[in-house]
Write an enzyme that holds these catalytic residues in place. Sequence first.
Site, PDB file in Angstrom:
ATOM      1  N   ASP A  54      -5.823  -3.541  -2.868  1.00  0.00           N
ATOM      2  CA  ASP A  54      -5.062  -4.792  -2.021  1.00  0.00           C
ATOM      3  C   ASP A  54      -4.238  -4.456  -1.160  1.00  0.00           C
ATOM      4  O   ASP A  54      -3.161  -3.411  -1.398  1.00  0.00           O
ATOM      5  CB  ASP A  54      -4.546  -5.681  -3.065  1.00  0.00           C
ATOM      6  CG  ASP A  54      -3.778  -7.095  -2.656  1.00  0.00           C
ATOM      7  OD1 ASP A  54      -4.567  -7.767  -2.146  1.00  0.00           O
ATOM      8  OD2 ASP A  54      -2.619  -6.928  -2.485  1.00  0.00           O
ATOM      9  N   TYR A  59       2.296  -5.280   5.130  1.00  0.00           N
ATOM     10  CA  TYR A  59       2.872  -4.331   4.403  1.00  0.00           C
ATOM     11  C   TYR A  59       3.386  -3.261   4.913  1.00  0.00           C
ATOM     12  O   TYR A  59       2.472  -2.419   5.597  1.00  0.00           O
ATOM     13  CB  TYR A  59       1.978  -3.785   3.121  1.00  0.00           C
ATOM     14  CG  TYR A  59       1.726  -5.075   2.184  1.00  0.00           C
ATOM     15  CD1 TYR A  59       2.369  -6.090   2.093  1.00  0.00           C
ATOM     16  CD2 TYR A  59       0.520  -4.861   1.491  1.00  0.00           C
ATOM     17  CE1 TYR A  59       2.215  -7.101   1.103  1.00  0.00           C
ATOM     18  CE2 TYR A  59       0.190  -5.956   0.164  1.00  0.00           C
ATOM     19  CZ  TYR A  59       0.952  -7.139   0.396  1.00  0.00           C
ATOM     20  OH  TYR A  59       0.773  -8.082  -0.685  1.00  0.00           O
ATOM     21  N   TYR A 198      -1.079 -10.652  -9.175  1.00  0.00           N
ATOM     22  CA  TYR A 198      -0.136  -9.901  -8.334  1.00  0.00           C
ATOM     23  C   TYR A 198       1.251  -9.563  -9.240  1.00  0.00           C
ATOM     24  O   TYR A 198       1.480 -10.476 -10.082  1.00  0.00           O
ATOM     25  CB  TYR A 198      -0.005  -9.885  -6.890  1.00  0.00           C
ATOM     26  CG  TYR A 198       0.881 -10.979  -6.314  1.00  0.00           C
ATOM     27  CD1 TYR A 198       2.425 -11.186  -6.507  1.00  0.00           C
ATOM     28  CD2 TYR A 198       0.290 -12.244  -5.479  1.00  0.00           C
ATOM     29  CE1 TYR A 198       3.202 -12.187  -6.444  1.00  0.00           C
ATOM     30  CE2 TYR A 198       1.221 -13.482  -5.087  1.00  0.00           C
ATOM     31  CZ  TYR A 198       2.687 -13.171  -5.385  1.00  0.00           C
ATOM     32  OH  TYR A 198       3.676 -14.341  -5.003  1.00  0.00           O
TER      33      TYR A 198
HETATM   34  N1  LIG Z   1       0.051 -11.903  -2.155  1.00  0.00           N
HETATM   35  C1  LIG Z   1       1.293 -11.809  -2.287  1.00  0.00           C
HETATM   36  O1  LIG Z   1       1.909 -12.685  -1.869  1.00  0.00           O
HETATM   37  C2  LIG Z   1       1.867 -10.538  -3.252  1.00  0.00           C
HETATM   38  C3  LIG Z   1       3.089 -10.515  -3.442  1.00  0.00           C
HETATM   39  C4  LIG Z   1       3.672  -9.399  -4.185  1.00  0.00           C
HETATM   40  C5  LIG Z   1       2.359  -8.241  -4.583  1.00  0.00           C
HETATM   41  N2  LIG Z   1       1.356  -8.605  -4.005  1.00  0.00           N
HETATM   42  C6  LIG Z   1       0.388  -7.397  -4.316  1.00  0.00           C
HETATM   43  O2  LIG Z   1       0.461  -7.031  -5.639  1.00  0.00           O
HETATM   44  C7  LIG Z   1       0.914  -5.488  -5.783  1.00  0.00           C
HETATM   45  C8  LIG Z   1       1.679  -5.353  -6.979  1.00  0.00           C
HETATM   46  O3  LIG Z   1       2.790  -6.079  -6.948  1.00  0.00           O
HETATM   47  P1  LIG Z   1       3.949  -5.528  -7.183  1.00  0.00           P
HETATM   48  O4  LIG Z   1       4.133  -4.142  -6.337  1.00  0.00           O
HETATM   49  O5  LIG Z   1       5.137  -6.453  -6.723  1.00  0.00           O
HETATM   50  O6  LIG Z   1       4.400  -5.257  -8.837  1.00  0.00           O
HETATM   51  P2  LIG Z   1       3.780  -4.413  -9.949  1.00  0.00           P
HETATM   52  O7  LIG Z   1       2.463  -3.782  -9.506  1.00  0.00           O
HETATM   53  O8  LIG Z   1       3.880  -5.213 -11.230  1.00  0.00           O
HETATM   54  O9  LIG Z   1       4.992  -3.368 -10.265  1.00  0.00           O
HETATM   55  C9  LIG Z   1       5.287  -2.377  -9.244  1.00  0.00           C
HETATM   56  C10 LIG Z   1       6.167  -1.551  -9.760  1.00  0.00           C
HETATM   57  O10 LIG Z   1       5.789  -0.872 -11.248  1.00  0.00           O
HETATM   58  C11 LIG Z   1       5.980   0.397 -11.067  1.00  0.00           C
HETATM   59  N3  LIG Z   1       5.004   1.033 -11.864  1.00  0.00           N
HETATM   60  C12 LIG Z   1       3.483   0.929 -11.483  1.00  0.00           C
HETATM   61  N4  LIG Z   1       3.086   1.495 -12.480  1.00  0.00           N
HETATM   62  C13 LIG Z   1       3.771   1.765 -13.728  1.00  0.00           C
HETATM   63  C14 LIG Z   1       3.915   2.593 -14.879  1.00  0.00           C
HETATM   64  N5  LIG Z   1       2.458   3.037 -15.282  1.00  0.00           N
HETATM   65  N6  LIG Z   1       5.069   2.863 -15.535  1.00  0.00           N
HETATM   66  C15 LIG Z   1       6.272   2.363 -15.055  1.00  0.00           C
HETATM   67  N7  LIG Z   1       6.219   1.808 -13.719  1.00  0.00           N
HETATM   68  C16 LIG Z   1       5.172   1.521 -13.058  1.00  0.00           C
HETATM   69  C17 LIG Z   1       6.047   0.838  -9.650  1.00  0.00           C
HETATM   70  O11 LIG Z   1       6.558   2.074  -9.328  1.00  0.00           O
HETATM   71  P3  LIG Z   1       6.035   3.513  -9.005  1.00  0.00           P
HETATM   72  O12 LIG Z   1       5.542   3.171  -7.663  1.00  0.00           O
HETATM   73  O13 LIG Z   1       7.050   4.502  -9.327  1.00  0.00           O
HETATM   74  O14 LIG Z   1       4.950   3.877 -10.238  1.00  0.00           O
HETATM   75  C18 LIG Z   1       6.629  -0.376  -8.869  1.00  0.00           C
HETATM   76  O15 LIG Z   1       7.980  -0.055  -8.761  1.00  0.00           O
HETATM   77  C19 LIG Z   1       1.596  -5.315  -4.493  1.00  0.00           C
HETATM   78  O16 LIG Z   1       1.356  -3.959  -4.201  1.00  0.00           O
HETATM   79  C20 LIG Z   1       0.624  -6.066  -3.425  1.00  0.00           C
HETATM   80  O17 LIG Z   1      -0.628  -5.583  -3.358  1.00  0.00           O
HETATM   81  C21 LIG Z   1       0.929  -9.545  -3.432  1.00  0.00           C
END
Ligand SMILES: NC(=O)c1ccc[n+]([C@@H]2O[C@H](COP(=O)([O-])OP(=O)(O)OC[C@H]3O[C@@H](n4cnc5c(N)ncnc54)[C@H](OP(=O)(O)O)[C@@H]3O)[C@@H](O)[C@H]2O)c1
Length: 276
Positions: A54, A59, A198
């Site tokens: 995604d 971004y 997300y």
């Molecule tokens: N459509 C929208 O409006 C919208 C809004 C927000 C997000 N998104 C999409 O959703 C994706 C994910 O959302 P998000 O990044 O907000 O939140 P998330 O995936 O819930 O959390 C990401 C965070 O968790 C950490 N992490 C990942 N795996 C881990 C693990 N196994 N253990 C500990 N920490 C871990 C990552 O750090 P590290 O990198 O250090 O692992 C990062 O700081 C985004 O990248 C984007 O593609 C879409």
Amino acid sequence: MAVGAAGQAVSLSDGTVVPALGQGSARLGQGRHPLADEEQAMSTGLSLGMTLIDTAEIYGDGRAEQLIGRVIKGRRDSVFLVSKVWPSHATRAGIQSACSASLARLGTNYLDLYLLHWPDRVKDLAEVVGTFEQLRAGGHIRRWGVSNFGVAELDRLFRIPAGEQCATNQVPYSLADRKVEREVLPWCVQRRMPIMAYSPLGGEGSSVLRNPTVQRIAASRGGSSAAVALTWAMRSGNVIAIPESGSVAHVRENAAALTLKLEQNELRQLDQAFPT
Ligand SMILES: NC(=O)c1ccc[n+]([C@@H]2O[C@H](COP(=O)([O-])OP(=O)(O)OC[C@H]3O[C@@H](n4cnc5c(N)ncnc54)[C@H](OP(=O)(O)O)[C@@H]3O)[C@@H](O)[C@H]2O)c1
């Protein structure tokens, strides 16, 4: 099965099967980790079956798409690629040019799924749908969907000609944020439209992974809190979770969710720890 999904998978309404676990990219390519580590992390995720990626034009002002373009070079066919257009580009000409720019940064000539990032400030939703349908007819995108749509906006979308072609609604969904369970998720499931979850770990710095119930279940399974949280999000079969990580170790933990299955009593404990 469209893209070599190992483990849990979700069917789109056109019959395409995608992995229930993908990879997000909102903060990749922007200095949180060394670039090589982030590329290695995403590449590891692809090898472990997290083949849905995604991204969005917004971004890192295109830097996330460029990073993905480097990672998927030579293996485009094994990836289900999702990108999004920002509402300020949501006119016919704006979407066409945003899509071309995303394709160029990603180094591909088609997207598997193209989403309208937010409904706010979109002047003419029918024009957006019409343009998505044109892009689909032209082979630039395989299907389209929306993001951050509530039920009123979904109702409006489905009254527009071809609006029911919408493939998904990408919304926040995690143990820490279960709002969509009230209306949006049932609305989508009724129309055989899976949602994309997300921030499925609760977002950056979330306390979900430190929650004692999550930690206890993870320890009893010999796995990570992240795998438990992701398995929970995907439990219905109607949800595609897209955690983001720039760390190989974290991606390995997350990928374990593709094959983990939580027992009813574990789901009950999580329900109690994170009420709706
Ligand atoms: N459509 C929208 O409006 C919208 C809004 C927000 C997000 N998104 C999409 O959703 C994706 C994910 O959302 P998000 O990044 O907000 O939140 P998330 O995936 O819930 O959390 C990401 C965070 O968790 C950490 N992490 C990942 N795996 C881990 C693990 N196994 N253990 C500990 N920490 C871990 C990552 O750090 P590290 O990198 O250090 O692992 C990062 O700081 C985004 O990248 C984007 O593609 C879409």
